[in-house]
Design a protein around this motif. Structure first.
Motif, short mmCIF file in Angstrom:
data_model
loop_
_atom_site.label_atom_id
_atom_site.label_comp_id
_atom_site.label_asym_id
_atom_site.label_seq_id
_atom_site.Cartn_x
_atom_site.Cartn_y
_atom_site.Cartn_z
N UNK A 77 0.17 -32.40 -24.91
CA UNK A 77 1.19 -33.23 -24.27
C UNK A 77 0.89 -33.42 -22.79
N UNK A 78 0.40 -32.36 -22.12
CA UNK A 78 0.06 -32.47 -20.70
C UNK A 78 -1.13 -33.38 -20.48
N UNK A 79 -2.13 -33.30 -21.40
CA UNK A 79 -3.29 -34.19 -21.28
C UNK A 79 -2.85 -35.64 -21.48
N UNK A 80 -1.97 -35.86 -22.45
CA UNK A 80 -1.51 -37.23 -22.73
C UNK A 80 -0.69 -37.81 -21.57
N UNK A 81 -0.16 -36.95 -20.70
CA UNK A 81 0.64 -37.44 -19.59
C UNK A 81 -0.21 -37.80 -18.37
N UNK A 82 -1.52 -37.50 -18.39
CA UNK A 82 -2.39 -37.85 -17.28
C UNK A 82 -2.60 -39.36 -17.23
N UNK A 83 -2.80 -39.92 -16.03
CA UNK A 83 -3.00 -41.35 -15.86
C UNK A 83 -4.49 -41.66 -15.80
N UNK A 84 -4.88 -42.70 -16.54
CA UNK A 84 -6.27 -43.14 -16.58
C UNK A 84 -6.33 -44.64 -16.34
N UNK A 85 -7.52 -45.13 -16.05
CA UNK A 85 -7.73 -46.56 -15.92
C UNK A 85 -7.98 -47.18 -17.28
N UNK A 86 -7.46 -48.37 -17.46
CA UNK A 86 -7.71 -49.11 -18.71
C UNK A 86 -9.22 -49.31 -18.86
N UNK A 87 -9.73 -49.16 -20.07
CA UNK A 87 -11.16 -49.30 -20.32
C UNK A 87 -11.67 -50.70 -19.98
N UNK A 88 -10.74 -51.68 -20.01
CA UNK A 88 -11.14 -53.05 -19.70
C UNK A 88 -11.09 -53.33 -18.20
N UNK A 132 -4.49 -52.19 -14.47
CA UNK A 132 -3.44 -51.22 -14.77
C UNK A 132 -4.00 -49.82 -14.98
N UNK A 133 -3.22 -48.82 -14.57
CA UNK A 133 -3.46 -47.42 -14.96
C UNK A 133 -2.35 -47.03 -15.92
N UNK A 134 -2.70 -46.25 -16.90
CA UNK A 134 -1.78 -45.95 -18.01
C UNK A 134 -1.85 -44.46 -18.33
N UNK A 135 -0.84 -43.98 -19.02
CA UNK A 135 -0.88 -42.61 -19.51
C UNK A 135 -1.95 -42.49 -20.60
N UNK A 136 -2.62 -41.35 -20.60
CA UNK A 136 -3.69 -41.15 -21.59
C UNK A 136 -3.17 -41.27 -23.02
N UNK A 137 -1.97 -40.79 -23.26
CA UNK A 137 -1.42 -40.84 -24.61
C UNK A 137 -1.04 -42.24 -25.05
N UNK A 138 -0.87 -43.20 -24.08
CA UNK A 138 -0.49 -44.57 -24.41
C UNK A 138 -1.68 -45.52 -24.33
N UNK A 139 -2.89 -44.92 -24.28
CA UNK A 139 -4.07 -45.74 -24.08
C UNK A 139 -4.26 -46.75 -25.21
N UNK A 140 -4.20 -46.29 -26.43
CA UNK A 140 -4.46 -47.19 -27.55
C UNK A 140 -3.44 -48.33 -27.62
#
Length: 726
Positions: free
Chosen positions: A239-250, A271-279
């Motif tokens: 859950x903590x990993x999924x809450x990290x913010x990442x850059x969209x692959x595109x 956009x930057x997004x939460x890792x868990x909401x990436x897909x």
């Protein structure tokens, strides 16, 4: 200013508490546990890029920036250059400060909302409105519509430096996906094996957590060296990993000089997004590359440009293409074609036909599913019938076994009833003979104890002083203490067959076995001192008289001269008609029993001086008192002869099985003979009036051997025990 490359850069130093351990409600949140952030120099290029950077601790977090003093502290003549400062707060809300050549400051802050989404705010005179898409964070300087393309400067791009620029393999597929974090992840969320952010963290038996794929390569914990096995998924860390913010692959592109690292693409998704909401985001991202649905030959484009392309595409097919229309053209020509398309008139009929075919296909598929289900049920029913048949057979077998067991118990109860009836008859006989005074209650024998230790039937017993020796089918001889602790003192091992006979002379113990050997043991040390091959068949019985050892086997008796521990064959006695199962020495004579005969041998001349005839089959046991000679036979009777004139004086009955052993217990007042039988009982016979005075039933198997010492009687049986009677 050139755009920095994202790939290797800021790495947090592991905190004092390790999130590899299983989280508990008392543990603080991992974002409150960061204590230091340092630069790790992973390559020379990275060293050059950050050689002028420094880390300064401020209230609420850390500032990463050039190693120069603030503008207010610089000298007037010092040239002011653009500078970027990034502050990481205790909850990792990043505040980026950009100082331009003119000394103006522009701050951008990532704020966490209740839904864990973020947005930026501009704290200067220019109003920067936040734009969000699917809970994402925009990186633009100017507000636009949800899918408008923002303009970005090099400074803005530099403000989003990240921990990792490597690829990430999705757990749901084998596709390599670039992974760039908007903020440096806490060191507690890094796997100790691969040193990357956890991918499907697993709690191991050692108490630490690692990536699931990493645990497949190691058997011992790299932290404490303990053996480890997976236990359960670490949902808290996930859950903590999924809450990290990442850059969209595109919004990323591979770097030009380093394989496997990525940098921000100014033309990509902002956009930057939460890792868990990436897909979820990337499946709907307007910057995702797509192909024309009309013709794969059309060049690829971004999803945001697809609608514009469809307006001008020259490969649009007629809606009736599925019915066979071959028209392909642009949108205006399609409008003209639809009015003259020959399939337009029959499209309803064709659609109905296609729907009907689809319905029939679905119906056939449904019938196939039903048939498969019925076949499955039929198979399960057949298996169930087989199980019931097997269970029924097992129950019948159990019933048969119980019936046989009850029948055997009933047979044994009948034998016990016969024994009790005979006992009552003997008591009546004594009463009728007027011998009431002879029935002394003090002479009743009782079981005083049981020696347990053998793992097979006990076939022979011998008493020497305070020691009792017992031979068994387990091929061993056990030595029991009968004076103090009544425990087994030692187990004599050496025979390779059933031990059938034991006797002693002086300090030597002799044992005969089914292995055809006679072994000599020292009674003082209880060690084997000699062994000879005595007979061609099993040694059934042994007895010592004078300086000789007599051994009985099939149709012969061998006489051995015993000198110390040596045995020398002196003579062989022949003329016997069967197995010699009984040998008894009394005064100057040896008594041997075989088939329906008892032969009396003179020890001095080793010649047969008399033969007693019996009618009860083979003789299994012999006993000699001061006045009688007794022998127990295969046919359940005991014959009694006068020792002086060798005339038969009585036949004792009462046993319902073969008489395996006889033993004499003499006192100055009376003489008693004990008999052991296949019927699991012992009988006590008074030889003064030749009647049975007591029946002893305690053994659970046939009683096979007897020994007498100091008023006590020892009995060995097929139940592997030796009982003491007194």
């Amino acid at each position: 200013m050139s755009r920095p490359r994202i790939g290797a850069g800021i790495h947090p130093i592991p905190a004092t508490r390790d999130l590899n351990q299983t989280p508990t409600p008392q543990n603080p949140h991992p974002t409150d546990m960061l204590t230091d952030i340092r630069l790790q120099r992973s390559s020379p290029s990275i060293v050059r890029r950050h050689s002028k950077s420094s880390i300064t601790r401020v209230d609420g977090g850390f500032i990463l920036g050039p190693g120069r003093p603030p503008i207010a502290e610089r000298k007037n003549d010092e040239q002011v250059k653009p500078k970027i400062e990034t502050t990481f707060g205790p909850a990792y809300s990043a505040v980026t400060t950009i100082t331009t050549d003119e000394g103006n400051k522009v701050q951008y802050q990532h704020k966490r909302t209740s839904s864990m989404s973020s947005h930026r705010s501009q704290n200067d005179s220019e109003d920067l409105r936040s734009t969000s898409h699917h809970g994402s964070l925009t990186r633009s300087h100017h507000s636009e519509s949800a899918f408008s393309r923002p303009s970005r400067t090099g400074s803005a791009l530099s403000s989003t430096s990240t921990l990792s620029g490597t690829s990430y393999r999705s757990p749901a597929s084998d596709e390599e996906m670039p992974l760039v974090f908007a903020e440096p992840p806490p060191s507690q969320l890094l796997c100790k094996i691969c040193n990357r952010v956890y991918k499907v963290p697993i709690i191991m038996s050692c108490g630490h957590s690692f990536c699931k794929t990493c645990t497949m390569t190691l058997e011992h914990c790299p932290v404490d060296g303990k053996a480890m096995t997976p236990i359960v998924d670490n949902l808290a860390v996930s859950e903590q990993v999924n809450s990290l913010f990442i850059h969209c692959r595109y919004g990323l592109r591979p770097t030009a000089d380093t394989f496997g690292e990525f940098e921000i693409d100014s033309n990509g998704c902002p956009f930057t997004i939460r890792f868990g909401e990436r897909r979820k985001h990337e499946s709907e991202c307007e910057y995702a590359p797509v192909s024309c649905p009309n013709n794969p030959a059309c060049p690829n484009m971004l999803k945001r440009h697809l609608s514009e392309h469809l307006e001008s595409c020259k490969h649009i097919k007629c809606p009736n293409h599925k019915f066979g229309c071959q028209f392909i053209g642009d949108k205006p020509s399609l409008t003209t074609h639809e009015s003259i398309c020959k399939f337009e008139m029959v499209k309803d009929f064709l659609q109905l036909t296609e729907d009907r075919i689809t319905d029939l296909t679905n119906a056939m598929r449904q019938r196939d599913d039903e048939n498969s289900f019925l076949r499955s049920m039929l198979s399960k029913t057949a298996d169930r019938v087989d199980e019931l048949e097997k269970a029924t057979e097992i129950k019948f077998d159990v019933l048969t076994q119980n019936q046989n067991k009850i029948s055997e118990e009933l047979r044994q109860l009948r034998q016990d009833a016969v024994i009790i009836t005979n006992e009552l008859q003997n008591l009546n006989t004594k009463l009728n003979m007027g011998g009431i005074g002879l029935y002394d209650p003090q002479q009743i024998f009782k079981c005083k104890g049981t020696f347990v230790g053998h793992t097979g039937p006990v076939w022979c017993l011998f008493v020497h002083g305070d020691l009792l020796f017992s031979g068994s089918s387990d091929k061993n001889i056990k030595v029991w203490d009968t004076a103090t602790n009544y425990k087994c003192q030692k187990t004599l091992e050496g025979h390779t067959g059933i031990v059938l006979a034991i006797t002693a002379k002086g300090s030597n113990l002799y044992s005969g076995s089914a292995d055809c050997k006679i072994k000599v043991w020292n009674i003082n040390t209880l060690e084997e001192v000699n062994s000879i091959d005595a007979h061609e068949n099993a040694v059934c019985t042994l007895v010592c008289s004078y300086n000789y050892l007599f051994s009985g086997s099939l149709k012969n008796i061998k006489v051995w001269k015993a000198e110390g521990t040596e045995l020398t064959l002196h003579r062989e006695l022949t003329g016997l008609n069967h197995w010699v199962r009984a040998l008894v020495a009394s005064q100057n004579y040896i008594y041997s029993g075989s088939y329906q005969t008892v032969m009396i041998w003179d020890v001095r001349t080793l010649e047969c001086v008399h033969v007693l005839e019996t009618s009860g089959g083979s003789v299994y046991s012999i006993a000699v008192t001061a006045h009688q000679i007794l022998c127990g036979t295969y046919e359940n009777v005991i014959h009694v002869w006068d020792v002086r004139n060798h005339e038969q004086v009585a036949t004792l009955t009462g046993h319902v099985g073969t008489i395996y052993a006889l033993a004499v217990l003499s006192t100055p007042d009376q003489t008693k003979v004990f008999s052991a039988s296949y019927d699991r009982s012992l009988r006590v016979w008074s030889m003064d009036n030749v009647i049975c005075t007591q029946t002893l039933i305690r053994h659970q198997g046939s009683v096979t051997s007897l020994a007498v010492s100091r008023g006590r009687v020892f009995s060995g049986a097929v139940d592997s025990t030796v009982k003491v009677w007194q």
